[in-house]
Design an enzyme around this catalytic site. Structure first.
Site: not given
Length: 394
Positions: A84, A120, A122, A166, A208, A234, A236
């Protein structure tokens, strides 16, 4: 005559029963064979995830919570931290405005802490840039880059890429200072395909006008999902009065609600994922693109991207393992090494440092004491001689 007819009838019944039994066995065998083909049809041997939050500042708390929620889900389904790459543009857990330090919550009333004890990260803070993101995808990193910051995938890797922040029509902002366009992202995926860095790729973006980010994709074996169409926002979700901000975005909230019901042996497929957030819940129109993907989404399991299920093929053959013969010189060397006593290297004299006596400090009168003495002297002078003798002082 009646006895012979009854025997003949029993024989015919037995033959018909045997034929039906063979027919049922053939159907059952075909079903098992079909399940086996579906089990191995994805062709991948390992899973990777690149999870990116591109927003800074406290009011973008929800974007960090979005990314950490997906991080929590893929770890629960079996993808280890070594596979990941987590990129967070801001550290909300240590933000001075956080009323609960070292926590990030994704549900109201502070029910679920997605930061946890084993996160973790990165790439953090100003390391989250367009350049670093593209370098991670294409593998064009400096030789000094540690293994934890690399996407070490190959042509048998299924990769999940999740992004939130955003955005607008054809771009996604990084930290309010730069942006990545849909053309740059499409070219990066093409480089990954040419360099054999993935088998199949699932791209999910919560921003968005998110659908504009996958319009320019042209590389094979890519499936893309977005939280909103071009021209839509989009929105919240989950406002929390104690923290003072919204905790998640709507699309990711319902996506995570769906993933909570997935387990490593789940048979849920991508068609189920497409339905997780209808317009009535998202207050936007989620989109997806499957024309570049070679398989039918109905046959693609959720765990092909969100999990790391090890595929096991059972064999009836006997494998003979031969013992490796060691040379006599190696055996004697191992005995000599094992016979030497082991000891720790000399450490700093911590005990002496802790128990040593502090050095005596030189005494200096406090500044307030000196100022008070001068005030007292001036007060006595004025009371004794008056202001007419001030010229003798200056």
């Amino acid at each position: 005559m009646a006895t012979s007819l009854s025997c003949f009838g029993c024989l015919v019944t037995f033959i018909l029963f045997g034929i039906l039994l063979l027919f049922d066995s053939a159907i059952a065998f075909r079903e098992v064979e079909a399940q086996g083909r579906q089990f191995f049809q994805s062709g991948h041997t390992n899973n990777w995830a690149v999870l990116v939050c591109t927003s800074r500042f406290w009011f973008n708390y929800r974007h960090v919570a979005n990314t950490l929620s997906v991080y929590r889900s893929v770890k629960r389904l079996g993808i280890p931290d070594s596979h990941i790459v987590l990129m967070l543009a801001d550290d909300m857990a240590c933000n001075p405005r956080n009323p609960k330090p070292a926590t990030v919550f994704s549900h109201k009333n502070m029910e679920l802490n997605v930061y946890g004890d084993d996160v973790e990260v990165d790439y953090r803070g100003y390391e989250v840039t367009v350049e670093n993101f593209l370098r991670v995808l294409t593998g064009r990193l400096p030789p000094s880059t540690p293994r934890s910051k690399r996407l070490l995938s190959d042509d048998r890797s299924n990769i999940l890429i999740y992004m939130t922040g955003h955005g607008g029509n054809g771009f996604l902002k990084f930290q309010d200072s730069e942006e990545i366009t849909n053309v740059e992202l499409a070219d990066a995926f093409e480089q990954m395909w040419q360099k054999r860095r993935y088998n199949e790729l699932l791209f999910i973006i919560d921003t968005c006008q998110g659908a504009s980010m996958y319009e320019r994709f042209y590389s094979p074996n890519i499936m893309a999902l977005a939280s909103s169409q071009v021209g839509e926002d989009s929105l919240s979700h989950q406002p929390d009065l104690g923290i003072g901000v919204h905790l998640m975005d709507r699309y990711t909230y319902y996506l995570l609600e769906f993933l909570e019901g997935i387990h490593p042996a789940s048979q849920a497929n991508m068609n189920d994922l497409f339905q997780v957030c209808p317009s009535s819940l998202c207050v936007s129109t989620p989109g997806h693109r499957i024309d570049l993907f070679q398989r039918n989404p109905g046959s693609v399991l959720i765990t092909d991207f969100f999990g790391s299920v090890r595929k096991v093929e059972i064999t009836t053959e006997t494998l003979k393992l031969h013992a490796v013969s060691e040379d006599k010189s190696l055996r004697s060397l191992n005995k000599e090494i094992s016979s030497e006593p082991l000891k720790y290297m000399e450490q700093l004299p911590v005990a002496e440092i802790i128990h040593q006596k502090p050095k005596p400090k030189e005494w200096h009168p406090p500044s307030g004491f000196i100022l008070g003495m001068w005030s007292l002297i001036l007060l006595v002078f004025f009371k004794t001689y008056g202001i007419k003798h001030m010229k003798h002082i200056f």
